[in-house]
Scaffold this active site. Structure first.
Site, PDB file in Angstrom:
ATOM      1  N   GLY A 172      37.380 -26.205 -13.888  1.00 17.80           N
ATOM      2  CA  GLY A 172      37.455 -26.427 -15.332  1.00 17.80           C
ATOM      3  C   GLY A 172      38.056 -27.776 -15.666  1.00 17.80           C
ATOM      4  N   TYR A 198      36.380 -26.961 -25.276  1.00 15.57           N
ATOM      5  CA  TYR A 198      36.941 -26.038 -24.285  1.00 15.57           C
ATOM      6  C   TYR A 198      36.792 -24.600 -24.752  1.00 15.57           C
ATOM      7  CZ  TYR A 198      40.240 -24.361 -20.734  1.00 15.57           C
ATOM      8  OH  TYR A 198      40.828 -23.712 -19.665  1.00 15.57           O
TER       9      TYR A 198
END
Length: 243
Positions: free
Chosen positions: A90, A155
């Site tokens: 991520g 995000y």
């Protein structure tokens, strides 16, 4: 259940949550491969592990489907069948608002955090399906359950996508023996904090979750018998709100 005869691939395993999970799995005797973009970081993390079973590593770009397929093929050759897949890769950016973020930044975050997770599922699920067994631990975020101004729009959107992916695949593949667990961490002390718009103090880093906290949770899930499925779990610092 003992994990000593199990194998695991931890994508995003060079640092942060992924490395914490990899170390906790390896401490049980599980044979673990870590994968990520930076070869030097992976090699250093693997070499630093002094547990009962050596940790191996492989360079992968999760945003590229061919790269992830190559990882899956390599893992099958090196470890045999893969019992546990952890999707922990991520990224985030500093300019997180709609007003500040540029379209190419949106593309980058979505490519890693959303499409990258899909690529991992795409590459690893078929062999699990053939065996009728497998556990996928999908590291989402509380920002994938509650849209977060702190995490930012890209995000949050990417993690909502990863959340939906994990839940949908878990429903599809459950009858074939594949278990998918979405984990939604709150604040965790990882290098991604370096991308915060406002620097994070050392005191704050010490009071939030640590990578090994997530690692212990994954070990507990992986130690359950195949008949037991944990669809999703939220884990956060005790003081962090979850509303």
């Amino acid at each position: 259940m003992s994990l000593a005869d199990k194998t695991a691939v931890v994508v995003g395993g060079g640092t942060g949550i992924g490395l914490g999970i990899a170390r906790c799995l390896a401490a049980t005797g599980c044979r673990v491969a870590i994968a990520g973009r930076r070869e030097a970081v992976l090699q250093q993390s693997a070499a630093s592990w002094q547990g009962p079973v050596p940790m191996i590593c492989y360079t992968v770009d999760v945003a590229r489907r061919d790269s992830v397929i190559a990882l899956a093929d390599w893992a099958e050759r090196e470890l045999g069948h893969i019992d546990i897949l952890v999707c922990s890769a991520g990224i985030n950016i500093r300019t997180r608002s709609m007003a500040e973020m540029q379209p190419d930044q949106w593309d980058d975050v979505m490519a890693v955090n959303a499409t990258g997770t899909y690529n991992c599922f795409y590459a690893f699920v078929p062999n699990m399906r053939k065996r009728g067994d497998g556990l996928i631990v999908n590291i989402s975020s509380v920002a994938g359950k509650r849209a977060s101004m702190l995490a930012g729009i890209a995000y949050s959107a990417a993690k909502f996508a990863a959340t939906g992916l994990g839940m949908a695949v878990g429903r599809e593949e459950g009858e074939r023996g594949i278990r998918v667990t979405n984990i939604y961490p709150g604040e965790v002390e990882t290098p991604i904090l370096d991308q915060r718009p406002v620097p994070v103090s050392q005191e704050h880093r010490q009071r939030i979750l640590q990578p090994e906290d997530i690692g212990q949770l994954v070990v507990a899930i992986a130690s359950l018998p195949p008949r037991a499925h944990v669809p999703e779990l939220v884990i956060k610092p005790v003081w962090q709100e979850y509303v």
